[in-house]
Design an enzyme around this catalytic site. Structure first.
Site, PDB file in Angstrom:
ATOM      1  N   CYS A   1     -19.431  27.766 -12.961  1.00 42.67           N
ATOM      2  CA  CYS A   1     -20.521  27.636 -13.933  1.00 42.67           C
ATOM      3  C   CYS A   1     -20.509  28.759 -14.948  1.00 42.67           C
ATOM      4  O   CYS A   1     -19.848  29.774 -14.767  1.00 42.67           O
ATOM      5  CB  CYS A   1     -21.861  27.653 -13.223  1.00 42.67           C
TER       6      CYS A   1
ATOM      7  N   GLY B   1     -18.385  24.693 -17.589  1.00 48.60           N
ATOM      8  CA  GLY B   1     -19.084  23.601 -16.932  1.00 48.60           C
ATOM      9  C   GLY B   1     -19.484  22.525 -17.906  1.00 48.60           C
ATOM     10  O   GLY B   1     -20.139  22.824 -18.913  1.00 48.60           O
TER      11      GLY B   1
ATOM     12  N   ASN C   1     -24.150  31.794 -11.077  1.00 47.29           N
ATOM     13  CA  ASN C   1     -22.728  31.442 -11.046  1.00 47.29           C
ATOM     14  C   ASN C   1     -22.109  32.121  -9.829  1.00 47.29           C
ATOM     15  O   ASN C   1     -22.242  33.325  -9.664  1.00 47.29           O
ATOM     16  CB  ASN C   1     -22.051  31.916 -12.335  1.00 47.29           C
ATOM     17  N   GLY C   2     -21.439  31.347  -9.019  1.00 42.97           N
ATOM     18  CA  GLY C   2     -20.791  31.890  -7.829  1.00 42.97           C
ATOM     19  C   GLY C   2     -21.028  31.001  -6.631  1.00 42.97           C
ATOM     20  O   GLY C   2     -21.468  29.856  -6.785  1.00 42.97           O
TER      21      GLY C   2
ATOM     22  N   TYR D   1      -6.831  31.697 -15.635  1.00 38.65           N
ATOM     23  CA  TYR D   1      -7.136  30.324 -16.042  1.00 38.65           C
ATOM     24  C   TYR D   1      -8.524  30.108 -16.620  1.00 38.65           C
ATOM     25  O   TYR D   1      -8.700  29.420 -17.608  1.00 38.65           O
ATOM     26  CB  TYR D   1      -6.950  29.385 -14.835  1.00 38.65           C
TER      27      TYR D   1
HETATM   28  P1  AMP Z   1      -2.596  20.888 -10.303  1.00 39.21           P
HETATM   29  O1  AMP Z   1      -2.345  19.724 -11.167  1.00 39.21           O
HETATM   30  O2  AMP Z   1      -3.534  20.561  -9.166  1.00 39.21           O
HETATM   31  O3  AMP Z   1      -1.378  21.578  -9.811  1.00 39.21           O
HETATM   32  O4  AMP Z   1      -3.404  21.960 -11.139  1.00 39.21           O
HETATM   33  C1  AMP Z   1      -2.771  22.844 -12.029  1.00 39.21           C
HETATM   34  C2  AMP Z   1      -3.313  22.636 -13.403  1.00 39.21           C
HETATM   35  O5  AMP Z   1      -4.731  22.560 -13.373  1.00 39.21           O
HETATM   36  C3  AMP Z   1      -2.947  23.730 -14.361  1.00 39.21           C
HETATM   37  O6  AMP Z   1      -2.607  23.089 -15.581  1.00 39.21           O
HETATM   38  C4  AMP Z   1      -4.208  24.541 -14.544  1.00 39.21           C
HETATM   39  O7  AMP Z   1      -4.398  24.902 -15.904  1.00 39.21           O
HETATM   40  C5  AMP Z   1      -5.320  23.619 -14.121  1.00 39.21           C
HETATM   41  N1  AMP Z   1      -6.241  24.267 -13.195  1.00 39.21           N
HETATM   42  C6  AMP Z   1      -6.050  25.363 -12.460  1.00 39.21           C
HETATM   43  N2  AMP Z   1      -7.139  25.647 -11.720  1.00 39.21           N
HETATM   44  C7  AMP Z   1      -8.053  24.710 -11.998  1.00 39.21           C
HETATM   45  C8  AMP Z   1      -9.399  24.462 -11.561  1.00 39.21           C
HETATM   46  N3  AMP Z   1     -10.013  25.268 -10.699  1.00 39.21           N
HETATM   47  N4  AMP Z   1     -10.044  23.380 -12.071  1.00 39.21           N
HETATM   48  C9  AMP Z   1      -9.413  22.575 -12.928  1.00 39.21           C
HETATM   49  N5  AMP Z   1      -8.168  22.748 -13.395  1.00 39.21           N
HETATM   50  C10 AMP Z   1      -7.476  23.803 -12.930  1.00 39.21           C
END
Ligand code: AMP
Length: 498
Positions: free
Chosen positions: A41, A69, A146-147, A289
């Site tokens: 969030c 979010g 947030n958390g 990220y």
């Molecule tokens: P995946 O497809 O599950 O391997 O997720 C990796 C991709 O999702 C990368 O392109 C990241 O930029 C993005 N990503 C990484 N962490 C998250 C997260 N917590 N929520 C949504 N997207 C994520």
């Protein structure tokens, strides 16, 4: 490989395709609706000694935090000794557009929240800010969090046994009820008491009818920065980009274990350390990220970290290639860094559709597969026949990388060298970043070579832990998703509070 192992692996591959998390570019609506409620969030707060346009300023501040979010948002405003609250499903601009009486939301303090959850059932009672009422049905306290707490279940049970009534199923409500319960200790005392009880990750902003406060957990796991608009107007936000968004100056980060608050006795914002000399362990994944590249957290520029991660992975795993591509958005600065260090030209040839807000609802797998190119499409003429380095910030389930590799291969690339500018994610986060369980984390279940083959790429490398620490300049971070060692104990909630 033994038969049972083979079976396990193929079951695994099938299941992780269907059990996603997050607002990943490649997730479909169906995929996004399968997990439990996990949150990432954004929070915002502003207090002024004079009346300000809290309606517009909170709108701008939350808009700058929209990436944290997109599910719902809301604000609570204190105006002439009354608190007004509004919250709804949707993006910031949509929710604010529907506010019929903006003048009610122009007061002298405001808090706001942008909420992200993967929960299929969008429970309105879990939207924030949360508020507590007195016996005359007037809101007396409101908070945005947030958390993730790790002992919320136990605390909720104890409070319920004392007769406290809960309205929602979120751990954030435990924070609200604890402060409410202890208000007779004074606001600062009530927050101190609350912080000493709750465990986990929390950055919180809040208001009473005439006061404002913000506080951060003892490890500062989730970010929280302080800014000033003028000498009578303070603002607090998850990221400094939100301060820029309202024209406020960044002052400093709220310290781990600190409460900032206004009081009846003194002018301006006061600070109180619930515990001195807390060890900062801010989430490293914020830099990799989650946070915006134009934010600075703990005086470290997020963009800088991402560019350096690209430079470092080139040093760590050089490769001969014709072009380097970053997966938008967070992979792009790393690709620029990689290009600068290697001399391999950077090409922005993956085009992301900027208008992805909600996921498509389509009935068939065939249509679902088509969506992939709608969200992220390569400029084929630029990559056909080339040796390509693709840089992404992370590989979580491997869904994105797998689908991306297919897109690149369909476009006729000659070689693919995949680089993740974070170490392998081997453990879930229970402190506020939405990651799937260990069973679904591809690097927890495959060796690098197995993953390389599974993705079908010519080479695969992850940024080493050592290099990540060098880039971040210290070990004052939480690296739990890479090391399975967390700054706080997991607790019985295990990140899920239901
Ligand atoms: P995946 O497809 O599950 O391997 O997720 C990796 C991709 O999702 C990368 O392109 C990241 O930029 C993005 N990503 C990484 N962490 C998250 C997260 N917590 N929520 C949504 N997207 C994520």
């Amino acid at each position: 490989m033994k038969n049972s192992e083979q079976l396990q692996k193929s079951n695994y591959l099938q299941q992780f395709q269907n059990r996603p998390y997050g607002r990943n570019l490649f997730r479909t609506e169906e995929e996004e609706n399968t997990d439990g409620p996990e949150e990432e969030c954004g929070i915002f707060g502003l207090y002024s000694e004079h009346d300000v346009d809290t309606f517009s300023l909170s709108q701008f501040g939350l808009f700058a935090l929209q990436h944290r979010g997109q599910e719902a948002c809301g604000i609570s405003v204190a105006k002439n000794g009354k608190i007004f609250n509004i919250k709804d499903e949707g993006l910031v601009l949509d929710v604010f557009k529907d506010i019929e009486n903006p003048e009610n939301f122009m007061g002298n303090s405001v808090i706001g929240h942008t909420r992200y959850t993967t929960a299929g059932d969008k429970k309105k009672y879990n939207f924030q800010p949360f508020f507590a009422k007195n016996e005359y049905d007037q809101i007396i306290l409101s908070i945005a969090h947030n958390g993730n707490l790790t002992n919320a279940k136990q605390l909720k049970k104890e409070l319920e046994e004392e007769g406290v009534v809960f309205k929602a199923t979120s751990d954030s409500e435990v924070i609200l009820r604890l402060i409410q319960k202890n208000l007779d200790l004074g606001l600062r005392g009530a927050i101190k008491e609350t912080m000493e009880k709750i465990q986990g990750a929390y950055s919180v902003v809040g208001i009473t009818r005439n006061k404002f406060f913000a506080f951060r957990d003892f490890h500062g796991i989730r970010p929280l920065v302080l800014g000033m608009m003028d000498d009578k107007t303070f603002t607090v936000a998850s990221e400094s980009a939100a301060l820029d968004g309202i024209g406020a100056k960044y002052v400093r980060d709220i310290k781990p274990g600190e409460i900032v608050y206004t009081s009846d006795h003194e002018k301006g914002l006061q600070s109180f350390m619930v515990k001195e000399n807390c060890e900062l362990r801010i989430c490293s994944f914020e830099y990799i990220y989650f946070a915006r590249p134009d934010s600075q957290l703990e005086n470290i520029n997020v963009y800088d970290i991402r560019e350096k991660s690209g430079e470092k992975i080139w040093e760590q795993a050089p490769v001969d290639a014709d072009i380097v591509i970053g997966v938008p958005d967070s992979g792009v600065p790393a690709a620029i860094g990689f290009s600068r260090a290697s001399g391999i030209p950077f090409r922005p040839v993956l085009v992301k559709n900027r208008y992805i807000g909600r996921s498509f609802i389509v009935p068939t797998q065939e249509m679902r597969e088509r969506i992939v190119n709608l969200k992220l499409n390569p400029i084929i003429s630029e990559i056909r026949g080339k040796r390509v380095v693709i840089i992404d910030d992370s590989i979580v389930r491997g869904t994105t990388s797998k689908r991306l590799v297919k897109i690149m291969k369909d476009a006729g690339v000659k070689e693919i060298h995949f680089r993740s500018v974070s170490p392998p994610i081997i453990a879930p986060c229970f402190l506020g970043i939405d990651t799937p369980s260990k069973d679904d984390l591809i690097s927890a279940n495959m060796t690098k070579e197995e993953l390389r083959k599974y993705l079908g790429v010519d080479s695969l490398e992850f940024l080493s832990m050592e290099n990540l620490k060098i880039i971040l300049g210290s070990s004052n971070h939480c690296f739990g998703c890479f090391t399975e060692k967390y700054p706080v104990e997991k607790g019985e909630d295990e990140g899920l509070f239901q």
